[in-house]
Every structure is written in structure tokens, then in C-alpha cells.
Design a protein around this motif. Structure first.
Motif, mmCIF file in Angstrom:
data_model
loop_
_atom_site.group_PDB
_atom_site.id
_atom_site.type_symbol
_atom_site.label_atom_id
_atom_site.label_comp_id
_atom_site.label_asym_id
_atom_site.label_seq_id
_atom_site.Cartn_x
_atom_site.Cartn_y
_atom_site.Cartn_z
ATOM 1 N N VAL A 130 -49.649 10.518 19.443
ATOM 2 C CA VAL A 130 -50.307 10.245 18.169
ATOM 3 C C VAL A 130 -49.710 11.059 17.038
ATOM 4 C CG1 VAL A 130 -52.470 9.580 19.246
ATOM 5 C CG2 VAL A 130 -52.081 11.976 18.692
ATOM 6 N N ALA A 131 -48.958 12.098 17.354
ATOM 7 C CA ALA A 131 -48.303 12.896 16.321
ATOM 8 C C ALA A 131 -47.240 13.750 16.974
ATOM 9 C CB ALA A 131 -49.318 13.778 15.584
ATOM 10 N N ALA A 132 -46.356 14.291 16.194
ATOM 11 C CA ALA A 132 -45.329 15.199 16.702
ATOM 12 C C ALA A 132 -45.202 16.394 15.763
ATOM 13 C CB ALA A 132 -44.001 14.488 16.853
ATOM 14 N N ARG A 133 -46.343 16.941 15.351
ATOM 15 C CA ARG A 133 -46.361 18.099 14.466
ATOM 16 C C ARG A 133 -47.549 18.972 14.846
ATOM 17 N NH1 ARG A 133 -48.552 13.792 11.736
ATOM 18 N NH2 ARG A 133 -50.603 14.146 10.821
ATOM 19 N N PRO A 134 -47.531 20.218 14.529
ATOM 20 C CA PRO A 134 -48.641 21.106 14.891
ATOM 21 C C PRO A 134 -49.922 20.710 14.178
ATOM 22 C CG PRO A 134 -46.677 22.358 14.287
ATOM 23 C CD PRO A 134 -46.421 20.946 13.893
ATOM 24 N N PHE A 135 -51.038 20.880 14.873
ATOM 25 C CA PHE A 135 -52.352 20.691 14.286
ATOM 26 C C PHE A 135 -52.984 22.065 14.045
ATOM 27 C CE2 PHE A 135 -53.320 16.218 14.406
ATOM 28 C CZ PHE A 135 -52.440 15.712 15.332
ATOM 29 N N ASP A 136 -53.772 22.173 13.018
ATOM 30 C CA ASP A 136 -54.481 23.423 12.762
ATOM 31 C C ASP A 136 -55.860 23.084 12.200
ATOM 32 O OD1 ASP A 136 -55.063 26.076 12.567
ATOM 33 O OD2 ASP A 136 -54.079 26.332 10.611
ATOM 34 N N PRO A 137 -56.945 23.222 12.977
ATOM 35 C CA PRO A 137 -56.950 23.621 14.389
ATOM 36 C C PRO A 137 -56.595 22.434 15.279
ATOM 37 C CG PRO A 137 -59.183 23.182 13.671
ATOM 38 C CD PRO A 137 -58.312 23.032 12.444
ATOM 39 N N PRO A 138 -56.194 22.647 16.547
ATOM 40 C CA PRO A 138 -55.812 21.537 17.426
ATOM 41 C C PRO A 138 -57.032 20.703 17.794
ATOM 42 C CG PRO A 138 -55.856 23.602 18.648
ATOM 43 C CD PRO A 138 -56.047 23.950 17.206
ATOM 44 N N PRO A 139 -56.931 19.394 17.779
ATOM 45 C CA PRO A 139 -58.065 18.549 18.154
ATOM 46 C C PRO A 139 -58.290 18.585 19.661
ATOM 47 C CG PRO A 139 -56.135 17.212 17.725
ATOM 48 C CD PRO A 139 -55.748 18.628 17.408
ATOM 49 N N ALA A 140 -59.568 18.596 20.065
ATOM 50 C CA ALA A 140 -59.900 18.596 21.485
ATOM 51 C C ALA A 140 -59.724 17.200 22.053
ATOM 52 C CB ALA A 140 -61.339 19.073 21.677
ATOM 53 N N GLY A 141 -59.597 17.123 23.383
ATOM 54 C CA GLY A 141 -59.473 15.841 24.059
ATOM 55 C C GLY A 141 -58.070 15.295 24.095
ATOM 56 N N LEU A 142 -57.102 16.090 23.654
ATOM 57 C CA LEU A 142 -55.709 15.654 23.682
ATOM 58 C C LEU A 142 -54.917 16.527 24.650
ATOM 59 C CD1 LEU A 142 -54.851 15.043 19.910
ATOM 60 C CD2 LEU A 142 -55.552 13.354 21.623
ATOM 61 N N ALA A 143 -53.809 15.986 25.109
ATOM 62 C CA ALA A 143 -52.837 16.754 25.870
ATOM 63 C C ALA A 143 -51.653 17.021 24.957
ATOM 64 C CB ALA A 143 -52.390 15.998 27.110
ATOM 65 N N ALA A 144 -51.238 18.284 24.899
ATOM 66 C CA ALA A 144 -50.100 18.680 24.058
ATOM 67 C C ALA A 144 -48.891 18.915 24.946
ATOM 68 C CB ALA A 144 -50.433 19.931 23.265
ATOM 69 N N THR A 145 -47.802 18.206 24.664
ATOM 70 C CA THR A 145 -46.563 18.349 25.431
ATOM 71 C C THR A 145 -45.469 18.868 24.525
ATOM 72 O OG1 THR A 145 -47.177 16.506 26.885
ATOM 73 C CG2 THR A 145 -44.862 17.145 26.843
ATOM 74 N N ALA A 146 -44.816 19.937 24.954
ATOM 75 C CA ALA A 146 -43.702 20.493 24.186
ATOM 76 C C ALA A 146 -42.483 19.588 24.360
ATOM 77 C CB ALA A 146 -43.389 21.909 24.657
ATOM 78 N N LEU A 147 -41.984 19.106 23.242
ATOM 79 C CA LEU A 147 -40.871 18.155 23.274
ATOM 80 C C LEU A 147 -39.576 18.853 22.894
ATOM 81 C CD1 LEU A 147 -42.634 15.159 21.507
ATOM 82 C CD2 LEU A 147 -42.345 15.532 23.954
ATOM 83 N N PRO A 148 -38.587 18.820 23.768
ATOM 84 C CA PRO A 148 -37.293 19.432 23.440
ATOM 85 C C PRO A 148 -36.444 18.492 22.607
ATOM 86 C CG PRO A 148 -37.200 18.505 25.634
ATOM 87 C CD PRO A 148 -38.602 18.259 25.135
ATOM 88 N N PRO A 149 -35.355 19.003 22.039
ATOM 89 C CA PRO A 149 -34.390 18.078 21.412
ATOM 90 C C PRO A 149 -33.900 17.081 22.458
ATOM 91 C CG PRO A 149 -33.888 20.349 20.845
ATOM 92 C CD PRO A 149 -34.932 20.408 21.919
ATOM 93 N N LEU A 150 -33.840 15.818 22.067
ATOM 94 C CA LEU A 150 -33.483 14.777 23.031
ATOM 95 C C LEU A 150 -32.003 14.873 23.415
ATOM 96 C CD1 LEU A 150 -35.305 11.591 21.683
ATOM 97 C CD2 LEU A 150 -36.120 13.293 23.301
ATOM 98 N N PRO A 151 -31.702 14.617 24.695
ATOM 99 C CA PRO A 151 -30.290 14.552 25.080
ATOM 100 C C PRO A 151 -29.618 13.363 24.400
ATOM 101 C CG PRO A 151 -31.685 13.738 26.849
ATOM 102 C CD PRO A 151 -32.606 14.314 25.814
ATOM 103 N N VAL A 152 -28.316 13.468 24.181
ATOM 104 C CA VAL A 152 -27.584 12.395 23.509
ATOM 105 C C VAL A 152 -26.422 11.947 24.379
ATOM 106 C CG1 VAL A 152 -28.218 13.162 21.191
ATOM 107 C CG2 VAL A 152 -26.127 14.023 22.244
#
Length: 818
Positions: free
Chosen positions: A377-399
Motif C-alpha cells: 500500500v506504500a513504500a515510504r515510512p509512516f509516522d506513526p506506523p499504522p497497526a494491522g500491517l506487515a512492514a517488509t524492508a525492501l532492498p534495491p532491486l537486482p538488475v
């Protein structure tokens, strides 16, 4: 989102700026081709995908096309082996975790998996929980995972796919098209064959049949032609040798699942489902009513009468927040260290702060904690983080290099791998799909129905043994030449495909005949009569309005109507035909489908590109006639007699017979003195002018002309030919051999048509007798043909018994549904 992630590790170039060893042979071939040749290969692949691949779309269809990059993605053999071991272990772990969550639930009781996460997930099917005392059955049969490289260069799982695992049909087509369009690269790289994987899968499906049946009935359950992955279902059903079905094709009887076919109900033992579990059984999930589920299906699964793959509820393994617990679960459940971990993932609890982004990662991706089908649903930090979501750290994509225009450009991608269980161990497909991540597209969620992808190659190892299925033993198979079990839905679609093809043919012939006369300028009295007849036929066929008929010698209304409605009317027919062709695609070979699709597309393009107005309309209608001829040729030369061809032919013959009867009735509904114009017109519409002239020279009389178009069973455009073909087809259909059934009705209609010649020859004035007798007779026959079509639909498509007269009320028979 990809535009926020930047570029990660380069798959082709090492940190020292050198091409990696497993890329060298491939890039050497690609470099030798040069830019123009490589661009031409890319265009060739795009055309192949559009014309006969997964991306092929017929008139009336819409959506993004799949594009296959001519540059594949090779993976080192050693690296793939490590990935395969990790995939197999992860599949075993998820299967064991799901088995516990739908069984004793010890993991939740011990606090190893949060109960609110499981019970709050829409993918958790409470009715799928196994009762105590029942044996545990595997939850997973097919597994897929989307992978990214971590900052340290190792692979990690972005998301697990335990429900539908889409992409295998796309993969098969990618490999087929790539091996042809990039033959030089294919020969140099020598990727491992993917055929043994599908052979093992087919063998595994047979072994999974309940009660150890040796020759089980296996089906692939699809949502239907509107699903974006419909063609994948067609490809997979062919590759695995199973019947492609929809929920409407199925019914429950006595606790078992049956397929509704022309020969009656056929039991099914194994179903490979590509339908969401929530849409399978309205008795378990009320929302399945709208999706047309099969009442009682999951009850058959629970009692072991049916093997459904993957098991209902397996989609719970896709819950994004579950990935946060797999690394700690693996030692407890399997006694092993997790070899293929997930990307750093956190389940966001109310009031809990979002942890710092790990070093080397670009952004957080947020998804609903329990919904694996949902994209981020987004790819930026939330402040404060919304509950009920899973946060996954996304690395730079391989090319990896991809062809953009005519230039090789580094493009980010997500790698998808697949694994299947044979009941004892997991096998990982030596290849996969690399989905190019374009700006603005989601990284997670379900595989879209279109996009840009790369074929994944694993170099062949000459020392590696190719493991395939064991040789099957058993008694000899009995020889049979009868038609196979065809679902009633397929027969219905083939029947109406035949009817709509003939309607398109009729519309093109009527319009072409009218336009040819209107373009001549000064119209003779005979041509005015012919145009009046044509206008009536066009009106009865629903191609023009009643007001368009010529009046007081003026043809303006007819010309305006044709200019205004001809194209839309024909395009509507083409659209219906396109949808029907797609719905029976699993019954057509690749060559048959390509022929139908290309000729139909040419017919549509001819109409779209022709200028408005009558002068170009006749030429624009010619491809529609050629398409109808292509269907006739395919039915005659490419389809085995009986089965699918039977109902395609029945539809064509009934529609053509009705058209001939209706058109001749209109042509003869005229004073006897003006019958000659009607006779000339029906000979033209029935494509019989040359035959008549060869038989009778230039002499035109009612009996010979009407004998040719009505009573001559050797004339393929005549009425008797259609009725004879209908009678022969109905005689082959089980249950229609009775004298008072449709076959008997067709026999009587044929006798009436063949009796026309005798009646006319015996009459003192053939013109008077023809105009007096035949219009009403032919309209009655057309109406009876419509009733015959309805009876076919009731018996074979709707599976309803015939209507019966069961009583008399006020002097009229009360007809009710038996």
C-alpha cells in the motif's frame, strides 16, 4: 514501489566490472547479432506473444499484453542448487505450519504464532480445520516464491505463494518462444529442460488420487475466460493432460464430485484448483454464491472423496506477517536452520514503533498483515506506523540487461521460482520467471495478467542425471474411437460458435449483395425488387431497422441504414465470436487457434480501417467471409468426427438452414409474375449461380432453381444439405435416436424439403405454386429449426428434461418442466 528503490546488484557484471562466467556465452551470441538483428528478434517475440502466445487477444478482448524480453536471465548452477534446496525446505516448513494451524494449533497455543494474526486473516478458513482423529493430509502440493537479492548478495523471499502460484503457463510459453526466436543463444547457453518437471508433476497428480485409483480423472478448475490467467490454465491443462473445467461444469452427487458431460455425469478424483478457496463452496463461504461455487465440494474434500490442490485454506501461508515468524519456526518445526529466509519483516502492533530500516535497504513496503493477495500500500515510512500491517524492508532491486528499444539497458526484476511435491519430496523447476519491475507497478500481490518478463535459464550440467517419472505399468488400455467426455459448457460454446459464425457469414453476404446493387447508380425495376427483398432479410436478421426498407422507389433510407449500422452490427458479431473462440481454446490446437484468431483479426481490421460509406464496405466485408470459410475448413479437415466437431457443426447447420429457409421465404413472398427477381437473388445468396448455369444454361424456372437451393442434398449452401447434416449429427448424439426426438424431427424436415421439387413439377404453373405454397412452409420449417435448437440446449447444455404435457386445463395442455 520500484521508482523508490533504485538499482541493486547487477546480475551480469561482477564488482570488478567483469561479465560473470555464466553470462559470457550468452552475451557473446547476443553481441554477435548486433543491434538491428537483436531488435528484430525482440519484435519477433512480441509478434509471437501477440499472435499465438499467452498475450494473444481476440477482437473484443482487452488488457495489457505480456512482453517477453529476448535477453534471458541465466542463473549459475551452484546458485540454483542452493535456491532449490531453500525452496524445498521452505515448502516443507509452510506445509507443516499450515498443517498445525488447521489441526491441533500447537504453534498458537505455545505462542510461536500469534493467534490474532491467524484468526484475523481473511485467508484462514475455519471450516477447513481438520477434526481430531482424522489423518493429516498435505496442505501444499504446489509452491512458488518471489525472490530478491539482499544487500549482501544472497537471495531472500519477498513473498510466498501457496494458493494459486500463477506463472507456470507463462513460463512454458516463454521457453517455447525463446527456443525458436533466440535459437543461437539457446544453443550456446544450453539451459536445463523443464519438461521433466511437468512429467513428474503429472505423475504426482495420478498418485494423489483418493483410494489409490490407478486411472483417476483429473481436472484443472479455472474461473473461466474472464480470468487474466485463462490462457495459462489452457496451457497447463494440456501439459498435464487433465480436463479444463469451470465451477459451472461441476456438481455433487452422493458426496462425490462429478463433471457434467454430454455422456452424463463423470466422477472426478483430483482437482488442481486455480480458483480462490473463498469462491469454491457457497455452503462453507457465502461469498462463493456470487462466484458460482459448487455446493458441497469442500465436504467431499474433508471426507477424502476428492483431492483438491492446493488444500483449501493453504492461502494462509501467503499472509505477509507470517514471514516474520518463519525463521524462528523452522528449528522448532523441522529441526533445521532456515536456508532461504524472508526479507526483514515486522508485524506492526498497535502503539509499537516502526523499527529502523536495516542498513542497505531502501524503503519499507507495507501490506495488510493477513492478506497475501494484496499488493503493497506504500513504500515510504509512516509516522506513526499504522497497526494491522506487515512492514517488509525492501532492498534495491537486482538488475539485468533487457532490450529497451534497440539498446540493452539494466532493468530491475523480481525472480519467481516454482516447486511441486510428488508426495514424498519437493522438486524445484530448473528455471522460472523474472518479472521486470516497471515504475509504478507493485512488487507484491498476485501475478498480473500482463507485463514484461524474462525467461530464467539454469545451465545444463552434463553429469547431472535427468529424473523423470517412472514407467507406468498396468493392463493394456482398451481401444476406443468414441468421443471423449466433453463438458456441457464446452458443447454449448461450440454450438453457439457455429451459429454466430454463420450469422456473420449471412450478414456479410446480405450486406455485400445490397451494396453491390446500390453502387450501380440507376437501379432497374428487377434490382429494386431484389433490394426490397434484401432489406427485408436484413431487417429480419436484426442488421437494419424496419424504417430502412425502400419506399416509393427511394433507396436513400436503405443506403443510410447500411452506412450507419453495417459496421457496428458486424463488429458485434465478431466480438461474440472472439469470446466464444477464447472459451473453447482448450479444444483447439495451436495451429487451429492461430488460424481462427488471425483471420478474425484481419476481418475486424478490414472494417476498422475502411472509410465510411458504401463504396468500400463490400471490400471490407470480404475478410469476414474468409473467416467463415476458415472455420468450415478447420471443422472439415482438423477436427475428429464426433465430440467437439459435432456441436460446432450442429450450430453451423441449424443457423444456415434457418437462414436459407427465411431468405427463400422472403424472396418468394411476391406476385408470381415477379418471381424471377427472387429466384436470381436466392441463387446468388446460396452461392449457386454457377452450378445452376452449368446445369440449365440461361433458362431460369422455379422448379430447377428451388430444387437446387432447397431439395438438392449435394449443394452445401442449400437447405436439404443442412437438414441431412443435422440428421446425421443428431443420430450420433446419445439419447436422440428415438423417432419422436430431434433426429426424427430433422428427418421429417428433410422429407418436406425434398418434396418441394415434386410439388412444383406437378403444378400447372410453377410460379403460382411456389409463391402460394413455399413462403408459409419455409417459415414453419425455420420455426421448427428454432425449436430443435432449444431442445438441444435443454438436453445437453442446461441438462433439463424435455417439457411434457401433463394435463389439460380449459382445453389447453398445461406444459410444465418435468
Amino acid at each position: 514501489m520500484p521508482e523508490l528503490l533504485g538499482n541493486g546488484p547487477d546480475e551480469m557484471v561482477s564488482g570488478a566490472g567483469r561479465i560473470r562466467g555464466h553470462w559470457r556465452a550468452l552475451m557473446g551470441i547476443i553481441g554477435s547479432l548486433g543491434r538491428p538483428a537483436l531488435a528484430e528478434r525482440g519484435e519477433r517475440l512480441s509478434r509471437a506473444m501477440a499472435e499465438d502466445g499467452v498475450a494473444s487477444l481476440l477482437p473484443g478482448a482487452a488488457g495489457e499484453l505480456w512482453k517477453l524480453d529476448p535477453v534471458p536471465l541465466p542463473i549459475m548452477g551452484e546458485e540454483f542448487e542452493a535456491l532449490a534446496a531453500g525452496m524445498a525446505q521452505r515448502a516443507r516448513l509452510l506445509d507443516a505450519v499450515l498443517g498445525d494451524l488447521y489441526g491441533p494449533q500447537e504453534l498458537m497455543a505455545g505462542g510461536h504464532v500469534p493467534a490474532p494474526l491467524i484468526f484475523g486473516s481473511p485467508s484462514f478458513l475455519r471450516t477447513a480445520r481438520r477434526s481430531s482423529g482424522l489423518p493429516r493430509r498435505p496442505m501444499l502440493h504446489l509452491y512458488a516464491a518471489d525472490l530478491l537479492r539482499r544487500p549482501d548478495g544472497s537471495w531472500a523471499v519477498l513473498q510466498d505463494r501457496t494458493s494459486l502460484c500463477s506463472g507456470l503457463g507463462q513460463l512454458l510459453e516463454n521457453r517455447r518462444l525463446h527456443s525458436s526466436a533466440m535459437a543461437e543463444a539457446f544453443g550456446a547457453a544450453q539451459p536445463r529442460s523443464i519438461s521433466p518437471f511437468f512429467e513428474l508433476w503429472q505423475e504426482a497428480l495420478i498418485r494423489l488420487a483418493p483410494h489409490g485409483r490407478r486411472d483417476p480423472a483429473i481436472a484443472l478448475l479455472s474461473p473461466g475466460t474472464r480470468d487474466p490467467h485463462w490462457f495459462e490454465h489452457v496451457v497447463l491443462s494440456r501439459e498435464l493432460g487433465c480436463t479444463l473445467v469451470e465451477t459451472g461444469d461441476l456438481t455433487m452427487r452422493g458426496g462425490a464430485l462429478f463433471l457434467k458431460t454430454l455422456a452424463g455425469l463423470q466422477p472426478l478424483d483430483v482437482v488442481l484448483s486455480r480458483v480462490d478457496a473463498a469462491a469454491l463452496d457457497p455452503l462453507d463461504q457465502p461469498e462463493a454464491n456470487a462466484a458460482g461455487g459448487v455446493p458441497g465440494l469442500l465436504d467431499a474434500v474433508r471426507h477424502g472423496a476428492l483431492c483438491l490442490l492446493n488444500a483449501p485454506g493453504a492461502g494462509l501461508g501467503e499472509a505477509p506477517a507470517l514471514a516474520a515468524f518463519l525463521e524462528s519456526l523452522c528449528p522448532k518445526v523441522l529441526g533445521e536452520t532456515l536456508m532461504l529466509p524472508s526479507l526483514p519483516t515486522h508485524w506492526l502492533m498497535p502503539g509499537a514503533p516502526l523499527p529502523p530500516l536495516p542498513e542497505g535497504y531502501s524503503a519499507w513496503g507495507f501490506r495488510p498483515a493477513g492478506r497475501g493477495a494484496a499488493a503493497e500500500v506504500a513504500a515510504r515510512p509512516f509516522d506513526p506506523p499504522p497497526a494491522g500491517l506487515a512492514a517488509t524492508a525492501l532492498p534495491p532491486l537486482p538488475v539485468a540487461p533487457s532490450l529497451v528499444g534497440s539498446v540493452l539497458t539494466p532493468t530491475p526484476f523480481v525472480l519467481r521460482l516454482f516447486a511441486v511435491s510428488d508426495g514424498t519430496q519437493w522438486h524445484v523447476l530448473p528455471g522460472g520467471i523474472a518479472r521486470v519491475a516497471k515504475a509504478g507497478t507493485a512488487l507484491t500481490g498476485r501475478l498480473p495478467g500482463g507485463g514484461w518478463c524474462k525467461d530464467v535459464w539454469v545451465p545444463a550440467d552434463p553429469s547431472e542425471a535427468i529424473i523423470g517419472p517412472a514407467a507406468q505399468s498396468g493392463p493394456p488400455i482398451a481401444i476406443t474411437r468414441t468421443a471423449g467426455a466433453i463438458p456441457s459448457r464446452v458443447a454449448d460454446n461450440l454450438f453457439w460458435l457455429g451459429r454466430y459464425v454463420e450469422r456473420l457469414d449471412r450478414a456479410a453476404r446480405l450486406m455485400r449483395a445490397a451494396v453491390a446493387r446500390l453502387r450501380r447508380g440507376a437501379v432497374l425495376p428487377r434490382e429494386l425488387a431484389e433490394l426490397s427483398t434484401l432489406a427485408t432479410c436484413l431487417c429480419e436478421a436484426g442488421l437494419i431497422d424496419e424504417e430502412a426498407r425502400p419506399s416509393a422507389g427511394s433507396l436513400t433510407s436503405l443506403a443510410n441504414a447500411l452506412e450507419r449500422t453495417a459496421k457496428p452490427a458486424v463488429q458485434r458479431l465478431q466480438g461474440r465470436i472472439g469470446g466464444l473462440v477464447e472459451s473453447v481454446r482448450d479444444r483447439l490446437t495451436a495451429d487451429m487457434h492461430a488460424t481462427l484468431k488471425q483471420t478474425l483479426r484481419a476481418a475486424e481490421e478490414a472494417l476498422e480501417e475502411s472509410p465510411d460509406g458504401l463504396p468500400d464496405l463490400a471490400r471490407a466485408l470480404l475478410p469476414s467471409l474468409r473467416f467463415a470459410n476458415a472455420v468450415a475448413g478447420i471443422a472439415s479437415e482438423n477436427m475428429v468426427r464426433g465430440g467437439a466437431r459435432l456441436f460446432l457443426e450442429l450450430g453451423r447447420r441449424i443457423e444456415r438452414a434457418q437462414a436459407v429457409a427465411a431468405e427463400v421465404a422472403v424472396a418468394l413472398d411476391t406476385p408470381p409474375a415477379r418471381i424471377e427477381a427472387g429466384l436470381r437473388l436466392v441463387l446468388e445468396l446460396c452461392d449457386s449461380v454457377i452450378t445452376y448455369r452449368s446445369r440449365y444454361l440461361a433458362i431460369l424456372q422455379p422448379a430447377p432453381a428451388l430444387d437446387l437451393v432447397l431439395a438438392d442434398s449435394s449443394n452445401p449452401r442449400g437447405l436439404a444439405f443442412q437438414l441431412k447434416a443435422i440428421r446425421a449429427a443428431l443420430a450420433e448424439v446419445a439419447g436422440f435416436a428415438e423417432e419422436d426426438g430431434p433426429a426424427g424431427r430433422a428427418e421429417r424436415l428433410l422429407a418436406r424439403a425434398e418434396g418441394v421439387t415434386t410439388a412444383l413439377l406437378a403444378a400447372p404453373d410453377q410460379a403460382v405454386e411456389a409463391t402460394r405454397l413455399l413462403p408459409s412452409l419455409l417459415r414453419e420449417m425455420a420455426a421448427e429449426l428454432g425449436e430443435l435448437s432449444d431442445s438441444l440446449g435443454r438436453r445437453y447444455f442446461a441438462l433439463l428434461p424435455a417439457a411434457r404435457a401433463v394435463g389439460v386445463d380449459m382445453g389447453e395442455a398445461a406444459i410444465i418442466e418435468a
